[in-house]
Design a protein around this motif. Sequence first.
Motif, mmCIF file in Angstrom:
data_model
loop_
_atom_site.group_PDB
_atom_site.id
_atom_site.type_symbol
_atom_site.label_atom_id
_atom_site.label_comp_id
_atom_site.label_asym_id
_atom_site.label_seq_id
_atom_site.Cartn_x
_atom_site.Cartn_y
_atom_site.Cartn_z
ATOM 1 N N ILE A 108 13.960 -53.310 36.327
ATOM 2 C CA ILE A 108 14.499 -53.979 35.137
ATOM 3 C C ILE A 108 15.812 -54.676 35.470
ATOM 4 O O ILE A 108 16.040 -55.815 35.063
ATOM 5 C CB ILE A 108 14.671 -52.983 33.970
ATOM 6 C CG1 ILE A 108 13.299 -52.458 33.525
ATOM 7 C CG2 ILE A 108 15.392 -53.639 32.796
ATOM 8 C CD1 ILE A 108 13.355 -51.298 32.552
ATOM 9 N N ARG A 109 16.696 -53.995 36.236
ATOM 10 C CA ARG A 109 17.981 -54.597 36.604
ATOM 11 C C ARG A 109 17.755 -55.886 37.388
ATOM 12 O O ARG A 109 18.372 -56.914 37.095
ATOM 13 C CB ARG A 109 18.799 -53.604 37.456
ATOM 14 C CG ARG A 109 20.058 -54.118 38.111
ATOM 15 C CD ARG A 109 21.193 -54.666 37.226
ATOM 16 N NE ARG A 109 21.246 -54.139 35.911
ATOM 17 C CZ ARG A 109 21.589 -54.827 34.800
ATOM 18 N NH1 ARG A 109 21.964 -56.065 34.839
ATOM 19 N NH2 ARG A 109 21.570 -54.295 33.634
ATOM 20 N N ASN A 114 17.934 -61.672 37.582
ATOM 21 C CA ASN A 114 17.284 -62.935 37.954
ATOM 22 C C ASN A 114 17.169 -63.880 36.764
ATOM 23 O O ASN A 114 17.189 -65.099 36.936
ATOM 24 C CB ASN A 114 15.904 -62.683 38.551
ATOM 25 C CG ASN A 114 15.980 -62.059 39.934
ATOM 26 O OD1 ASN A 114 17.010 -62.111 40.601
ATOM 27 N ND2 ASN A 114 14.878 -61.453 40.354
ATOM 28 N N ALA A 115 17.052 -63.319 35.558
ATOM 29 C CA ALA A 115 16.946 -64.148 34.351
ATOM 30 C C ALA A 115 18.323 -64.496 33.788
ATOM 31 O O ALA A 115 18.416 -65.224 32.798
ATOM 32 C CB ALA A 115 16.117 -63.419 33.296
ATOM 33 N N GLY A 116 19.396 -63.982 34.410
ATOM 34 C CA GLY A 116 20.746 -64.330 33.981
ATOM 35 C C GLY A 116 21.347 -63.398 32.940
ATOM 36 O O GLY A 116 22.373 -63.715 32.344
ATOM 37 N N TYR A 117 20.747 -62.226 32.733
ATOM 38 C CA TYR A 117 21.255 -61.272 31.747
ATOM 39 C C TYR A 117 22.013 -60.163 32.477
ATOM 40 O O TYR A 117 21.504 -59.080 32.705
ATOM 41 C CB TYR A 117 20.108 -60.683 30.915
ATOM 42 C CG TYR A 117 19.301 -61.718 30.191
ATOM 43 C CD1 TYR A 117 19.850 -62.434 29.136
ATOM 44 C CD2 TYR A 117 17.997 -61.996 30.571
ATOM 45 C CE1 TYR A 117 19.118 -63.389 28.468
ATOM 46 C CE2 TYR A 117 17.258 -62.953 29.902
ATOM 47 C CZ TYR A 117 17.819 -63.646 28.859
ATOM 48 O OH TYR A 117 17.081 -64.591 28.202
ATOM 49 N N LYS A 118 23.251 -60.424 32.826
ATOM 50 C CA LYS A 118 24.039 -59.474 33.607
ATOM 51 C C LYS A 118 24.878 -58.548 32.726
ATOM 52 O O LYS A 118 25.417 -57.561 33.216
ATOM 53 C CB LYS A 118 24.923 -60.227 34.596
ATOM 54 C CG LYS A 118 24.098 -61.045 35.587
ATOM 55 C CD LYS A 118 24.951 -61.698 36.627
ATOM 56 C CE LYS A 118 24.180 -62.650 37.491
ATOM 57 N NZ LYS A 118 23.245 -62.098 38.397
ATOM 58 N N ASN A 134 25.183 -56.864 24.941
ATOM 59 C CA ASN A 134 25.114 -57.988 24.012
ATOM 60 C C ASN A 134 24.065 -58.987 24.482
ATOM 61 O O ASN A 134 23.922 -59.230 25.681
ATOM 62 C CB ASN A 134 26.471 -58.696 23.928
ATOM 63 C CG ASN A 134 27.552 -57.785 23.406
ATOM 64 O OD1 ASN A 134 27.316 -57.023 22.479
ATOM 65 N ND2 ASN A 134 28.730 -57.853 24.000
ATOM 66 N N VAL A 135 23.394 -59.582 23.519
ATOM 67 C CA VAL A 135 22.402 -60.606 23.820
ATOM 68 C C VAL A 135 22.356 -61.583 22.655
ATOM 69 O O VAL A 135 22.574 -61.202 21.505
ATOM 70 C CB VAL A 135 21.008 -59.986 24.084
ATOM 71 C CG1 VAL A 135 20.431 -59.358 22.830
ATOM 72 C CG2 VAL A 135 20.045 -60.991 24.670
ATOM 73 N N GLN A 141 13.884 -61.493 22.563
ATOM 74 C CA GLN A 141 12.467 -61.297 22.854
ATOM 75 C C GLN A 141 12.219 -61.295 24.366
ATOM 76 O O GLN A 141 11.467 -60.467 24.874
ATOM 77 C CB GLN A 141 11.624 -62.366 22.166
ATOM 78 C CG GLN A 141 10.135 -62.138 22.329
ATOM 79 C CD GLN A 141 9.309 -63.124 21.527
ATOM 80 O OE1 GLN A 141 9.839 -63.971 20.844
ATOM 81 N NE2 GLN A 141 8.012 -63.004 21.619
ATOM 82 N N GLU A 142 12.859 -62.204 25.084
ATOM 83 C CA GLU A 142 12.678 -62.267 26.538
ATOM 84 C C GLU A 142 13.211 -60.996 27.213
ATOM 85 O O GLU A 142 12.565 -60.445 28.108
ATOM 86 C CB GLU A 142 13.380 -63.497 27.113
ATOM 87 C CG GLU A 142 13.199 -63.633 28.616
ATOM 88 C CD GLU A 142 13.908 -64.844 29.196
ATOM 89 O OE1 GLU A 142 13.651 -65.134 30.365
ATOM 90 O OE2 GLU A 142 14.713 -65.484 28.496
#
Length: 162
Positions: A108-109, A114-118, A134-135, A141-142
Amino acid sequence: MKRSVFIYLFGLLAFVTFYACKPSDANLQKDVQSVLVAYPGVNATVNNSVVTLTGTVASEDIKIGAERAARAVKNVKSVTNNIMVNAPAPINQSSVVVSSDDVLTQNIRTALDNAGYKNIDIDVNDGEVTLTGNVQRNNLQEVMQIANDASPKRVINQLEIE
């Protein structure tokens, strides 16, 4: 007297003509069966223009579709739907693969990075993933899909929407 006999005969003729024009149950059953060809396992009987459907199908949608098809046949007064729906096959629990906590965390990490959610934290305990951080609303959804793609037991969303 002649007039009343004439009216009586005319009424009798009208009744016979009307009754003779009524489709027979056998003909109506043939018409219904012809539309039910699209619904294997469904049978129909007709009595006084009332159709009774029986049989077994795989889903509620098929059951409803067969009823609608029978109702659409000309001269059908009503339809009694006695079709049974097979219960879905039980889920084979042995086919469900749950990754270990370390593997889940790493997968998951990596996918989130890779999708830019750090800015999202991941806590995995006994196959259950808890997401915090935070998102943006349009990315939620992604993020949830990425977590679910790793095959955890479940994903607990504790993310704050920005």
